[in-house]
Design a protein around this motif. Structure first.
Motif, PDB file in Angstrom:
ATOM      1  N   ASN A 143       6.409 -10.085  18.249  1.00 48.26           N
ATOM      2  CA  ASN A 143       5.564  -9.004  17.753  1.00 48.26           C
ATOM      3  C   ASN A 143       4.473  -9.633  16.880  1.00 48.26           C
ATOM      4  OD1 ASN A 143       5.936  -6.193  15.487  1.00 48.26           O
ATOM      5  ND2 ASN A 143       4.668  -6.367  17.300  1.00 48.26           N
ATOM      6  N   LEU A 144       3.247  -9.682  17.391  1.00 47.83           N
ATOM      7  CA  LEU A 144       2.120 -10.222  16.643  1.00 47.83           C
ATOM      8  C   LEU A 144       1.607  -9.152  15.694  1.00 47.83           C
ATOM      9  CD1 LEU A 144      -0.068 -12.467  16.238  1.00 47.83           C
ATOM     10  CD2 LEU A 144      -1.388 -11.275  17.987  1.00 47.83           C
ATOM     11  N   THR A 145       1.571  -9.456  14.395  1.00 46.15           N
ATOM     12  CA  THR A 145       1.170  -8.457  13.403  1.00 46.15           C
ATOM     13  C   THR A 145       0.200  -9.063  12.397  1.00 46.15           C
ATOM     14  OG1 THR A 145       2.846  -8.893  11.703  1.00 46.15           O
ATOM     15  CG2 THR A 145       3.500  -7.505  13.544  1.00 46.15           C
ATOM     16  N   GLU A 146      -0.506  -8.158  11.726  1.00 44.48           N
ATOM     17  CA  GLU A 146      -1.293  -8.582  10.580  1.00 44.48           C
ATOM     18  C   GLU A 146      -0.363  -8.985   9.444  1.00 44.48           C
ATOM     19  OE1 GLU A 146      -5.146  -6.103  10.002  1.00 44.48           O
ATOM     20  OE2 GLU A 146      -3.617  -4.717  10.756  1.00 44.48           O
ATOM     21  N   ARG A 147      -0.772  -9.976   8.698  1.00 44.25           N
ATOM     22  CA  ARG A 147      -0.041 -10.386   7.495  1.00 44.25           C
ATOM     23  C   ARG A 147      -0.597  -9.593   6.319  1.00 44.25           C
ATOM     24  NH1 ARG A 147       4.108 -12.587   4.609  1.00 44.25           N
ATOM     25  NH2 ARG A 147       3.466 -14.099   3.051  1.00 44.25           N
ATOM     26  N   ILE A 148       0.268  -8.899   5.580  1.00 39.58           N
ATOM     27  CA  ILE A 148      -0.193  -8.097   4.449  1.00 39.58           C
ATOM     28  C   ILE A 148      -0.455  -9.044   3.273  1.00 39.58           C
ATOM     29  CG2 ILE A 148       0.386  -6.256   2.842  1.00 39.58           C
ATOM     30  CD1 ILE A 148       2.046  -4.972   5.029  1.00 39.58           C
ATOM     31  N   ASN A 149      -1.737  -9.266   2.987  1.00 42.96           N
ATOM     32  CA  ASN A 149      -2.134 -10.101   1.859  1.00 42.96           C
ATOM     33  C   ASN A 149      -3.449  -9.552   1.321  1.00 42.96           C
ATOM     34  OD1 ASN A 149      -3.946 -10.847   3.807  1.00 42.96           O
ATOM     35  ND2 ASN A 149      -3.432 -13.013   3.822  1.00 42.96           N
ATOM     36  N   GLU A 150      -4.068 -10.292   0.399  1.00 41.75           N
ATOM     37  CA  GLU A 150      -5.294  -9.811  -0.220  1.00 41.75           C
ATOM     38  C   GLU A 150      -6.405  -9.624   0.809  1.00 41.75           C
ATOM     39  OE1 GLU A 150      -3.347 -12.128  -1.310  1.00 41.75           O
ATOM     40  OE2 GLU A 150      -2.776 -11.592  -3.368  1.00 41.75           O
ATOM     41  N   TYR A 205     -10.310  -7.270  -4.813  1.00 41.18           N
ATOM     42  CA  TYR A 205      -9.400  -7.738  -5.854  1.00 41.18           C
ATOM     43  C   TYR A 205      -8.207  -6.804  -5.987  1.00 41.18           C
ATOM     44  CZ  TYR A 205     -13.418 -10.627  -6.875  1.00 41.18           C
ATOM     45  OH  TYR A 205     -14.450 -11.522  -6.761  1.00 41.18           O
ATOM     46  N   TRP A 206      -7.013  -7.379  -5.755  1.00 41.99           N
ATOM     47  CA  TRP A 206      -5.792  -6.575  -5.700  1.00 41.99           C
ATOM     48  C   TRP A 206      -4.665  -7.247  -6.463  1.00 41.99           C
ATOM     49  CZ3 TRP A 206      -5.158  -1.926  -2.969  1.00 41.99           C
ATOM     50  CH2 TRP A 206      -6.255  -1.536  -2.208  1.00 41.99           C
ATOM     51  N   ASP A 207      -3.792  -6.423  -7.047  1.00 43.93           N
ATOM     52  CA  ASP A 207      -2.462  -6.866  -7.451  1.00 43.93           C
ATOM     53  C   ASP A 207      -1.553  -6.578  -6.272  1.00 43.93           C
ATOM     54  OD1 ASP A 207      -3.026  -7.633 -10.101  1.00 43.93           O
ATOM     55  OD2 ASP A 207      -2.974  -5.545 -10.756  1.00 43.93           O
ATOM     56  N   TRP A 261       9.280  -4.135   1.747  1.00 45.55           N
ATOM     57  CA  TRP A 261       8.048  -3.366   1.679  1.00 45.55           C
ATOM     58  C   TRP A 261       7.124  -4.113   0.735  1.00 45.55           C
ATOM     59  CZ3 TRP A 261       7.951  -2.228  -3.512  1.00 45.55           C
ATOM     60  CH2 TRP A 261       9.183  -2.017  -4.157  1.00 45.55           C
ATOM     61  N   TYR A 262       5.858  -3.801   0.841  1.00 45.17           N
ATOM     62  CA  TYR A 262       4.861  -4.338  -0.081  1.00 45.17           C
ATOM     63  C   TYR A 262       4.327  -3.201  -0.943  1.00 45.17           C
ATOM     64  CZ  TYR A 262       4.443  -8.753   2.523  1.00 45.17           C
ATOM     65  OH  TYR A 262       4.682  -9.971   3.121  1.00 45.17           O
ATOM     66  N   VAL A 263       3.888  -3.537  -2.142  1.00 50.77           N
ATOM     67  CA  VAL A 263       3.211  -2.575  -2.992  1.00 50.77           C
ATOM     68  C   VAL A 263       1.993  -3.277  -3.580  1.00 50.77           C
ATOM     69  CG1 VAL A 263       4.600  -3.116  -5.045  1.00 50.77           C
ATOM     70  CG2 VAL A 263       3.462  -0.900  -4.863  1.00 50.77           C
ATOM     71  N   ALA A 264       0.886  -2.541  -3.665  1.00 50.66           N
ATOM     72  CA  ALA A 264      -0.346  -3.147  -4.153  1.00 50.66           C
ATOM     73  C   ALA A 264      -1.204  -2.086  -4.815  1.00 50.66           C
ATOM     74  CB  ALA A 264      -1.121  -3.801  -3.005  1.00 50.66           C
ATOM     75  N   ARG A 267       0.111   1.583  -4.053  1.00 53.64           N
ATOM     76  CA  ARG A 267       0.317   2.045  -2.681  1.00 53.64           C
ATOM     77  C   ARG A 267       1.409   1.208  -2.021  1.00 53.64           C
ATOM     78  NH1 ARG A 267      -5.250   2.627  -3.563  1.00 53.64           N
ATOM     79  NH2 ARG A 267      -6.131   4.597  -2.757  1.00 53.64           N
ATOM     80  N   LEU A 268       2.185   1.832  -1.163  1.00 52.29           N
ATOM     81  CA  LEU A 268       3.277   1.160  -0.464  1.00 52.29           C
ATOM     82  C   LEU A 268       2.886   0.872   0.983  1.00 52.29           C
ATOM     83  CD1 LEU A 268       6.184   3.370  -1.784  1.00 52.29           C
ATOM     84  CD2 LEU A 268       5.945   0.942  -2.243  1.00 52.29           C
ATOM     85  N   PHE A 269       3.411  -0.254   1.503  1.00 47.84           N
ATOM     86  CA  PHE A 269       3.131  -0.660   2.878  1.00 47.84           C
ATOM     87  C   PHE A 269       4.443  -1.029   3.564  1.00 47.84           C
ATOM     88  CE2 PHE A 269      -0.487  -1.515   0.217  1.00 47.84           C
ATOM     89  CZ  PHE A 269      -1.547  -1.010   0.941  1.00 47.84           C
ATOM     90  N   VAL A 270       4.651  -0.481   4.745  1.00 42.68           N
ATOM     91  CA  VAL A 270       5.869  -0.736   5.509  1.00 42.68           C
ATOM     92  C   VAL A 270       5.909  -2.190   5.948  1.00 42.68           C
ATOM     93  CG1 VAL A 270       7.103  -0.209   7.647  1.00 42.68           C
ATOM     94  CG2 VAL A 270       6.035   1.637   6.323  1.00 42.68           C
TER      95      VAL A 270
END
Length: 904
Positions: free
Chosen positions: A424-431, A442-444, A504-507, A518-521
Motif C-alpha cells: 500500500n503506497l501512501t503519503e507519509r504524514i510529516n510537515e 510551520y506545524w507542531d 494516529w497523528y496529531v498536529a 487535528r487528528l490524522f488516521v
C-alpha cells in the motif's frame, strides 16, 4: 535464475560527435615526487578548517618510500605566477598526505596552512612548483559540484574523477562518479512490461568508453561486466549500466526494470539498490530491520511502471525500513526519502489521481503487518481474517468525511528484480504533507509521543469543566471539533481496538488564526473484528471497543470532557447521524469495498504464493474473499454500535471504566525531596539509540542524576563519536569495554538493536533497564517472560520489605505517570535472587523487578550484576509522579549498593 543470451551484434556508438567531446580535466603527467591528489572548490559542509569554517582545499601526497622536503615549493592558481604562495619549510613523510586550505587568508599556523588565493568553483588551474621554479604537478579542473571533490583515481593515477565522498588526508578509495551533467548510457528499449523475452541494446554517450552492466542491482562502476553484444532478457530483470573510460565513469549510471511475462494490472514500484545495502549482515538495512535513523538509510533507484507497463519515472531516493513491531516480520515496509543528494528534492508525479498537491518529500510502502499474510510470524495473526484493505479503507473514509487523510493506492513491489508482493503506497504524514494539504509551512506534529504542547492541552481539557460555556468556547479554539468528532466516530464505527494510545497523528499550526489540534488516521489495521476474538459480523458492544483501546489514551477522556457540554452533546449526536447518512452509509461503504476487492483480486494469488509458499494459493484466496464478505456483512453491526453513542447516558456510564476509581487510589504522597548526594565521582552512562533521538524522558533521567551529583554521560550505542574519549577510545565499541568505565548503566528503551541490548545486559556493571519490554526484545534470559500491557498508569507494591520499596503500603495502588501512557510490563520472572517488587493494578504482570548478582536466570545463567527491571518508558519519566521518582531514586541507590537514605 535469470537467463541471459548474448547475441553476436557489434557495440553501438551511434550518437552525434558533439556528444563525444566530453574531456577530463587536464593534468600534468605524474612523475615520482609530490603530487596534487585531490581538490575541492565547493566545500560547504564536508570538512571544516582549523577556524571552524568551510574553506576550499587541495591535497598533496608523497607517494614514495622516502621523505621529501617541501622547502622552496610553491602553490599557485596562475601558471604565469608560479611563486604565488610559498609552502612552509617542512618534510612530507613517505606515503603521507597534507591538506592545504585555499582560503585566501595567507597564514600558517601549527593548526593549518592557508594560501593567499582561493579556488574558483567554476573551474581553474592549480599548480605545484619546485625550488627550481619548474612545475612538479598541476591540474586544470572544470566546474565543481557542491561538496564533491575531484581527485586522482586510486590516488596516483593520471585519471581524475569526481568523488561524492571526499577523502582529505587519506587515499582516494571511495567510489568515483561522473560529472553532475554527464549523459546516461542509453538502453533500447528502456524499462517496461514485456510479454516475451526482449533484446536490449546499450549505447555509450561518450567516445572511447566501454559500457559495463550488472543484472542484480549492483552499481556497474565497480565489478560490472563489459558489454560486447545486445542482451536478450528472458525473465524479469533489473539492468544497470555505466560508461567507463580508463576505469573511471564518464556517464551517469542508468537503471532499467524489465518485467517479462509478469503483471496483474496494478502499478509496479521497482526498487533497485546495491544488494549489500539490503543483505550485508553488518550494514544491510533489511537484515538489520530493527535499526533506525539516518545512518540506516541507503541510496535506491525508484522506478514506476503504470498498469500498462509504461515507465512513469526513474529517480534516486533514500530507502529505509519503516514500522515498529512489523520490523520483526519477513516482509518489511519501506520509507522513501527524496533528497537532493540522490536526485530530485521532491517527487513530482500524479501518484494519486489528478488532484492537486502531488509533490512528495517522503512516501511509505506499507506491507500490511497484521492485516497481511506476512503476519504469520506474529502471535496475533489470523489467516482467515487477512484482507489487506483495512488501513486504506479507513483512511479513505476519513477523507470522505471531509477530513485530510493520507492518500494511498495499491502497487506491486519488485526488489532488485525479485517480486516482493502487494504494498500500500501512501503519503507519509510529516510537515511537508501538512504544508501541502493546508498551505501552511510551520506545524507542531507528533505521533502518539510525548510533546509538551500537546500534553499541556490534554491536561487542560481533561480537567476543565466544559459544561461552562466559556470553557467550552476555549476548547473549540484549541481543538478542531469537527475533525476530532469525525475521528472518534470513525474509530468507534470501525471497531478499532488499537487506537487509544497511538496509531494516529496529531498536529496543529504553530501560529495563525487556526492553530487548532487535528487528528490524522494512521495504522488502522485492527478494525472490523481483527484479533481480540471479536466476530466482525456480531454486535460486539461499544464497551468492548472503548475499553480495549480507547481507555488507554487521551482521546476518549477528551471526548468525556467534551460531553459535559450541552452544546457539544447536540453537535455529537447530529454528527453521528450526518456521517451514517453520508460517508459511513452502509451501501456507500460496501461500494467502496467492492472497488478495492476488484482492484486487488488479480494480485492476491501472487501475494499468497510469495509469502506463504507452503500453502495452497487457491485456499488463501478463497479465505480472503470470505473475509472481505464478512466485513461487508458487518456494516449493519457497525451502524448499530455507533448508534449506541446517540444514547449519551448509556455511553457516559462507560466512562468510569476508563480510569481507576477514585475510591481505589489512596491520597497521593507529596513529591519526594531530592535524596542524599551520590558518592563523589559516581559515573553513570545513559545508553540511547541515537543522540538525535534523545527524548524528554531520557533528558529528565540525566538531569535527576546530575542533580544528585553524578557525572552523566549520554552514549549513543550507534555513534562511536559519542563515546567518552577519555574512558573509551573511539575505535572501541565493545559494550564490555564501555561499561567498565561506569558505576551504573541505564538503558533507554530507544535502543532497539537486539544484540546490543543483550550484550550490555551481560556486563558486570549494575544496570537499570528502562522498560521490561526491552528485555523481551533483547532476549535477556529471564523465564517465564513475555507480553506487554500498554498504556497503564497505576501500580501496587507487593514487597514492602525490599530496600527499594520499604515502607510503602503493600497492595494499595498508586499512579506512576500523570496521565495514560505507555507503561510496559512483563510476566514475573522466576529463579533464586529475582524479586518482583510491584505489579500492575490489574492482573499479575510485573511492573518493577530486581535481580541480585548471581540471580538464576533462564538456563541457569547467573546475573552478572545487580539489575533493575524498570516499569517506565524512555519517553515518560518527565511525566512520572512523586511516588515513581521516589522508587527510581531508591533503585539507583540499591543498584549501586548504597544504604537506603531514610530521607528518600
Amino acid at each position: 535464475m535469470r537467463r541471459l543470451i548474448l547475441l553476436g551484434w557489434p557495440l553501438l556508438l551511434g550518437l552525434l560527435p558533439a556528444l563525444l567531446a566530453i574531456s577530463p580535466p587536464a593534468a600534468q603527467a605524474a612523475t615520482p615526487g609530490v603530487l596534487i591528489t585531490e581538490v575541492m572548490a565547493a566545500n560547504t559542509s564536508t570538512v571544516s578548517d582549523d577556524q571552524g569554517g568551510y574553506s576550499d582545499w587541495l591535497e598533496l601526497h608523497n607517494p614514495t618510500d622516502s621523505p621529501i622536503s617541501l622547502a622552496g615549493y610553491t602553490l599557485t592558481d596562475d601558471p604565469a605566477t608560479p611563486d604565488k604562495w610559498r609552502l612552509p619549510v617542512t618534510t612530507l613523510a613517505p606515503e603521507a598526505f597534507l591538506v592545504v586550505w585555499a582560503s585566501g587568508d595567507n597564514r600558517v599556523t601549527s593548526a593549518g596552512w592557508h594560501t593567499n588565493f582561493r579556488l574558483n568553483v567554476g573551474g581553474e588551474y592549480v599548480g605545484l612548483f619546485g625550488p627550481d621554479g619548474q612545475v612538479v604537478d598541476a591540474v586544470t579542473f572544470e566546474k565543481q559540484e557542491t561538496d564533491v571533490s575531484l581527485g586522482r583515481l586510486g590516488t596516483v593515477s593520471d585519471r581524475w574523477v569526481a568523488f561524492p565522498i571526499p577523502t582529505p588526508w587519506t587515499a582516494n578509495t571511495t567510489r568515483p562518479q561522473a560529472a553532475a551533467d554527464a549523459l546516461p548510457v542509453l538502453l533500447r528499449p528502456g524499462s517496461g512490461r514485456f510479454v516475451a523475452p526482449v533484446t536490449v541494446r546499450l549505447e555509450t554517450p561518450v567516445g572511447r568508453a566501454t559500457v559495463y552492466y550488472t543484472l542484480d542491482g549492483a552499481d556497474p562502476t565497480l565489478g560490472g561486466q563489459a558489454y560486447t553484444a545486445p542482451l536478450e532478457i528472458a525473465e524479469t530483470t533489473v539492468l544497470r549500466a555505466v560508461a567507463l573510460r580508463d576505469g573511471a565513469p564518464v556517464s551517469a549510471v542508468t537503471t532499467a526494470t524489465y518485467l517479462v511475462g509478469e503483471g496483474t494490472g496494478l502499478p509496479v514500484v521497482s526498487l533497485v539498490t546495491e544488494p549489500a545495502h539490503l543483505w550485508d549482515v553488518t550494514t544491510g538495512i533489511y537484515v538489520n530491520a530493527e535499526a533506525r535513523g539516518r545512518a540506516w538509510e541507503r541510496p535506491v533507484t525508484v522506478e514506476w511502471l503504470s498498469p500498462k507497463g509504461e515507465l512513469g519515472f526513474s529517480v534516486g531516493a533514500g530507502l529505509r525500513i519503516h514500522g515498529n513491531i512489523s520490523r520483526r516480520t519477513s516482509k518489511q515496509s519501506f520509507r522513501l526519502y527524496f533528497r537532493g543528494e540522490y536526485g530530485p528534492r521532491e517527487l513530482a508525479y500524479p501518484l494519486f489521481g489528478t488532484a492537486p498537491g502531488q509533490r512528495y518529500g517522503r512516501l511509505v510502502l506499507r506491507a500490511g503487518a497484521n492485516d497481511s499474510w506476512s503476519c504469520h510470524e506474529g502471535p496475533s495473526c489470523s489467516f482467515g481474517e487477512v484482507v489487506y484493505v483495512r488501513d486504506q479503507v479507513v483512511r479513505e473514509l476519513h477523507g470522505a468525511m471531509g477530513q485530510v487523510a493520507a492518500r494511498g493506492r495499491w502497487v506491486e513491489v519488485y526488489l532488485n528484480g525479485d517480486y516482493w508482493g502487494l504494498y500500500n503506497l501512501t503519503e507519509r504524514i510529516n510537515e511537508s504533507f501538512l504544508a501541502t494539504h493546508f498551505d501552511h509551512d510551520y506545524w507542531d506534529l507528533l505521533r502518539n509521543e510525548e510533546h509538551i504542547t500537546w500534553d499541556a492541552f490534554v491536561d487542560w481539557i481533561t480537567s476543565a469543566d466544559l459544561s461552562a460555556a466559556a470553557q467550552y468556547e476555549q476548547a473549540v479554539q484549541q481543538l478542531d471539533i469537527e475533525n476530532f468528532t469525525s475521528f472518534i466516530i470513525l474509530e468507534l464505527w470501525a471497531g478499532d481496538t488499537d487506537w487509544g494510545g497511538g496509531n494516529w497523528y496529531v498536529a496543529r499550526r504553530q501560529y495563525g488564526t487556526d492553530a487548532r489540534w487535528r487528528l490524522f488516521v494512521w495504522d488502522a489495521e485492527m478494525t472490523f473484528g481483527l484479533i481480540y476474538g471479536i466476530d466482525a459480523t456480531e454486535d460486539f458492544s461499544l464497551s468492548q471497543v472503548v475499553i480495549n483501546s480507547g481507555a488507554h489514551g487521551p482521546l476518549i477522556p477528551i471526548l468525556a470532557s467534551l460531553l459535559a457540554s450541552p452544546q457539544y452533546q447536540a453537535y455529537f449526536t447530529a454528527q453521528i447521524e450526518r456521517h451514517l447518512a453520508g460517508a459511513l452509509a452502509t451501501e456507500s461503504v460496501r461500494s467502496r469495498l467492492a472497488t478495492l476487492v476488484a482492484e486487488l483480486r488479480p494480485a492476491i494469488a501472487a501475494e499468497a504464493a510469495r509469502w506463504l509458499p507452503d500453502r495452497e494459493p487457491a485456499v488463501l484466496v478463497a479465505q480472503w474473499e470470505a473475509a472481505m464478505q464478512r466485513i461487508a456483512d458487518s456494516l449493519e453491526a457497525s451502524e448499530r454500535r455507533l448508534r449506541q453513542l446517540s444514547d449519551l447516558e448509556t455511553f457516559r456510564q462507560l466512562l468510569p471504566q476508563l480510569s481507576v476509581s477514585d475510591t481505589l487510589v489512596p491520597a497521593p504522597i507529596p513529591p519526594p525531596l531530592l535524596p542524599a548526594p551520590l558518592p563523589p565521582g559516581t559515573r553513570v552512562a545513559l545508553l540511547v539509540h541515537h543522540l538525535d533521538e534523545l527524548s524528554e524522558g531520557d533528558a529528565a533521567v540525566a538531569t535527576r542524576l546530575a542533580r544528585r551529583g553524578a557525572s552523566v554521560n549520554v552514549i549513543s550505542t550507534h555513534d562511536e563519536s559519542a563515546l567518552d574519549p577519555v574512558l573509551v577510545p573511539a575505535a572501541i565499541i565493545d559494550p564490555v569495554v564501555v561499561a567498565s568505565g561506569y558505576d551504573l548503566l541505564l538503558m533507554s528503551s530507544s535502543i532497539r538493536v537486539l544484540e546490543t541490548a543483550a550484550r550490555y545486559a551481560q556486563t558486570a556493571t549494575p544496570l537499570i533497564f528502562w522498560e521490561p519490554l526491552l528485555l523481551e526484545a533483547a532476549r535477556v534470559p529471564l523465564a517465564p517472560w513475555g507480553g506487554t500491557r500498554p498504556e497503564q498508569t497505576d501500580i501496587r507494591i507487593v514487597d514492602p520489605e525490599h530496600p527499594i520499596t520499604a515502607g510503602l503500603p503493600a497492595d494499595q495502588p498508586f499512579r506512576a505517570v500523570r496521565r495514560p501512557d505507555t507503561f510496559s510490563v512483563a510476566y514475573p520472572p522466576s529463579g533464586p535472587g529475582v524479586h518482583v517488587l510491584a505489579k500492575h493494578l490489574t492482573g499479575d504482570d510485573a511492573a518493577l523487578m530486581v535481580a541480585e548478582v548471581g540471580a538464576e536466570l533462564a538456563n541457569g545463567q547467573p546475573a552478572a550484576a545487580r539489575t533493575v527491571f524498570w516499569f517506565g518508558h524512555h519517553d515518560t519519566f518527565h511525566l512520572s509522579t512523586g511516588e515513581a521518582v521516589r522508587l527510581f531514586d531508591r533503585a539507583v541507590d540499591w543498584a549501586l549498593g548504597l544504604p537506603r537514605d531514610a530521607g528518600i
